[in-house]
Design an enzyme around this catalytic site. Structure first.
Site, PDB file in Angstrom:
ATOM      1  N   GLY A 139     -43.697 -73.728  39.657  1.00 21.99           N
ATOM      2  CA  GLY A 139     -44.461 -74.516  40.487  1.00 21.99           C
ATOM      3  C   GLY A 139     -45.674 -74.552  39.422  1.00 21.99           C
TER       4      GLY A 139
ATOM      5  CD1 TRP B 117     -43.954 -81.093  39.505  1.00 20.99           C
ATOM      6  CD2 TRP B 117     -45.567 -80.266  40.440  1.00 20.99           C
ATOM      7  NE1 TRP B 117     -44.108 -81.984  40.279  1.00 20.99           N
ATOM      8  CE2 TRP B 117     -45.504 -81.562  40.733  1.00 20.99           C
ATOM      9  CE3 TRP B 117     -46.840 -79.554  40.808  1.00 20.99           C
ATOM     10  CZ2 TRP B 117     -46.348 -82.165  41.910  1.00 20.99           C
ATOM     11  CZ3 TRP B 117     -47.716 -80.132  41.985  1.00 20.99           C
ATOM     12  CH2 TRP B 117     -47.337 -81.486  42.237  1.00 20.99           C
ATOM     13  CG  HIS B 118     -49.702 -77.818  39.483  1.00 19.49           C
ATOM     14  ND1 HIS B 118     -49.015 -77.028  40.026  1.00 19.49           N
ATOM     15  CD2 HIS B 118     -50.212 -78.576  40.592  1.00 19.49           C
ATOM     16  CE1 HIS B 118     -48.962 -76.986  41.211  1.00 19.49           C
ATOM     17  NE2 HIS B 118     -50.172 -77.996  41.330  1.00 19.49           N
ATOM     18  N   GLY B 119     -48.401 -79.293  34.859  1.00 20.80           N
ATOM     19  CA  GLY B 119     -48.644 -80.006  33.845  1.00 20.80           C
ATOM     20  C   GLY B 119     -48.210 -79.265  32.654  1.00 20.80           C
TER      21      GLY B 119
ATOM     22  CG  PHE C 222     -50.926 -82.374  38.808  1.00 20.44           C
ATOM     23  CD1 PHE C 222     -51.316 -82.259  37.450  1.00 20.44           C
ATOM     24  CD2 PHE C 222     -51.812 -81.958  39.575  1.00 20.44           C
ATOM     25  CE1 PHE C 222     -52.553 -81.351  37.146  1.00 20.44           C
ATOM     26  CE2 PHE C 222     -53.107 -81.438  39.505  1.00 20.44           C
ATOM     27  CZ  PHE C 222     -53.280 -81.059  37.972  1.00 20.44           C
TER      28      PHE C 222
END
Lengths: 95, 470
Positions: free
Chosen positions: B322, B325-327, B470
């Protein structure tokens, strides 16, 4: 804490409106028109940002007409005064 | 095209009447909304609309195949093909350069000189949200929670619908597609609900998030050693409020705009800084992502069904991914693992519910949770791990302690931001009901007055929303 069911979305709170579409349309367009006539320089600045082309010229001319009308009726005064006050209080500057 | 701009106001002023004009012709309406959504997306880069279209077509076809196959290895293989396709597109654009650079650094540290070419295309905006929506669709079809739609338009519409396209909320395929079967009912428009979300979102983004970012947060995170420890502490709180006001503003406006077009989106935030545990925080912050990760990652990994230690591992994997996923940056991975570690610790200590631990007073549960969340935001916001480390070490052991560069405007905006967490939730519901009962003039006056005030106090220009990256 009960978890929401992500597969179903409940409607939001509030209640269904009488003539909901007409009411919603009036709220949307009246708000936009009021903003355009009370803050006309926003529309003028926005239309100046585009590369010159025939459509841009039409939009700019329209925005300038709105601005002129707004000035003549004094409708842009509250925004100008309020903005000036905000800038004075915060020490900020307009671009 | 950003929500708080004249472009979007004009775009919506055209889309709104045409959508309802076409309402009796449901397919035509959906085609129109697909075209409008592609136009909205093309305002950033028109060539990336091909990715949007290709993803929709491939997932549409795979879902049809999944619907026809009987359970077995073949069907599972098709699902994995779909998962690999969607994650492959995401990884190619978002993570390839990150992994290539990491591999080259690793090889260099081992004494090898390896050159891996970089992928110089740029990151398509919204690719992460696009992937979440596409995966939700094919996985639900695989689990037979949802029959594959035979209408390509429905999938094009689901994946590209402009209110949720760029930064969510993540709407489950089932929840969305069941709304597209029939014409929309104008009575489903909750005007007060939509108006409060939209004007509240504008207020949070344009005034709170923007001023916090430009007048304080950007500076303290750019060069933390030039600020006092007090400033860094306030900077940490300020960023917590900035990211909340920025991201929740986007999804609030998205929910409101979708509602005006006759579609319901799920709630995405619920005053997250009132959380009394980290688990409680994730039930209030970016809720649609939390539930997505739970249902499509944590539970398939085994959830809590495979024993205590496997549960802890599953939590760490879920939160680590998770975070990633943001970067494509280790700061996000650390952020994810810190939250995962805290969730594991809470499980070990038996702190699971909304009320935190019964033996710990509520105010202490809140204090610990809030400060843990704020501290982890430092990793999220810092440009690199070194940057985060510098921030935290200066915060703890910097030379200057009490001097501050907080201006009266930043202080006022901080108070306003804190207010978004303090006001009782039912205030909004009561206001919405009162708004719905008000006269037409009042209904117009309220959004006009709020937007007018936002314009009066707005900074020049509106920076993009944080979650766009994102």
């Amino acid at each position: 804490m009960p978890l929401p069911d992500p597969d179903h979305v409940p409607p939001g709170p509030g209640r269904p409106q009488e003539h909901s579409l007409a009411t919603t349309s009036i709220v949307i367009y009246a708000t936009l028109v009021l903003l355009a006539i009370t803050i006309p320089r926003g529309l003028v600045n926005w239309s100046r940002n585009f590369d010159p082309n025939p459509l841009q010229e039409v939009v700019l001319r329209f925005a300038q007409t709105v601005q002129l009308g707004s000035r003549q009726l004094g409708l842009d005064v509250p925004y100008a005064k309020a903005r000036e006050l905000f800038l004075t209080l915060t020490g900020k500057q307009d671009d | 095209m950003l929500f708080p701009t004249i472009e979007f106001a004009l775009f919506f002023a055209v889309v709104f009447p045409l959508t309802w004009f076409l309402n009796d012709h449901n397919t035509a309406k959906k085609c129109f909304l697909v075209a409008a959504s592609y136009f909205f997306y093309a305002a950033w880069r028109w060539d990336f609309t091909f990715i949007l279209a290709a993803s929709s077509v491939v997932n549409f076809c795979l879902a049809l195949v999944l619907g026809r196959l009987a359970d077995g290895r073949g069907r599972l293989g098709v699902l994995w093909l779909g998962v690999a396709f969607n994650l492959g597109v995401l990884c190619a654009f978002k993570y390839y350069n990150f992994f290539a650079a990491s591999a080259m650094n690793l090889a260099a540290s081992l004494g090898f000189d390896v050159a891996i070419p970089f992928f110089e295309v740029g990151l398509p905006i919204a690719i992460s949200f696009l992937t979440f929506h596409a995966l939700s669709y094919i996985i639900d079809v695989y689990h037979r929670k949802l029959a594959p739609t035979r209408s390509l338009v429905d999938i094009l519409f689901y994946i590209s619908f402009f209110p949720h396209l760029i930064a969510g909320p993540i709407v489950r395929a089932k929840a969305f597609l069941e709304q597209t079967v029939h014409r929309s009912n104008p009575k489903d428009i909750r005007l007060g609900f939509a108006v409060f979300l939209i004007v509240g979102g504008l207020f949070k983004k344009v005034l709170i998030a923007n001023y916090l970012a430009t007048d304080f947060v950007d500076g303290v995170f750019r060069s933390p050693t030039e600020y006092s420890r007090l400033d860094l502490l306030i900077g940490m709180y300020a960023y917590a409020l900035e990211i909340y006001c920025d991201f929740s503003a986007y999804t609030d406006i998205a929910i409101g705009v979708a509602n005006l077009l006759g579609y319901q989106f799920p709630q995405n935030f619920n005053q997250p800084y009132r959380a009394l545990s980290v688990q409680d925080f994730w039930r209030r912050w970016h809720m649609t992502l939390s539930f997505w990760l739970r249902d499509y990652l944590y539970i398939p990994l085994g959830g809590n069904r495979l024993g205590k230690w496997r549960t802890y591992l599953n939590i760490l994997i879920t939160m680590g991914l998770g975070g990633l996923w943001h970067g494509a940056n280790y700061t996000y991975v650390i952020w994810g693992f810190l939250h995962g570690g805290a969730l594991v610790l809470e499980r070990m200590l038996g702190i699971t519910g909304e009320g935190g631990h019964r033996r710990v007073p509520t105010v202490i549960s809140w204090f610990i949770t809030f400060h843990f969340v704020c501290l982890t935001w430092v990793f999220f916001r810092a440009p690199s791990l070194d940057g985060a480390w510098t921030y935290l070490t200066t915060l703890v052991a910097g030379d200057a302690i009490w001097s501050t560069t907080v201006t009266p405007l930043v202080a006022a905006v901080l108070v306003l931001g804190a207010f978004t967490q303090i006001i009782p939730n039912d205030w909004f519901e009561r206001l919405e009901v009162r708004y719905d009962r008000a006269s037409l003039a009042t209904k117009v006056a309220l959004p006009f007055a709020v937007i007018f005030l936002v314009c009066v106090a707005s900074p020049s220009g509106v920076p993009p929303f944080i979650y766009f990256q994102f």
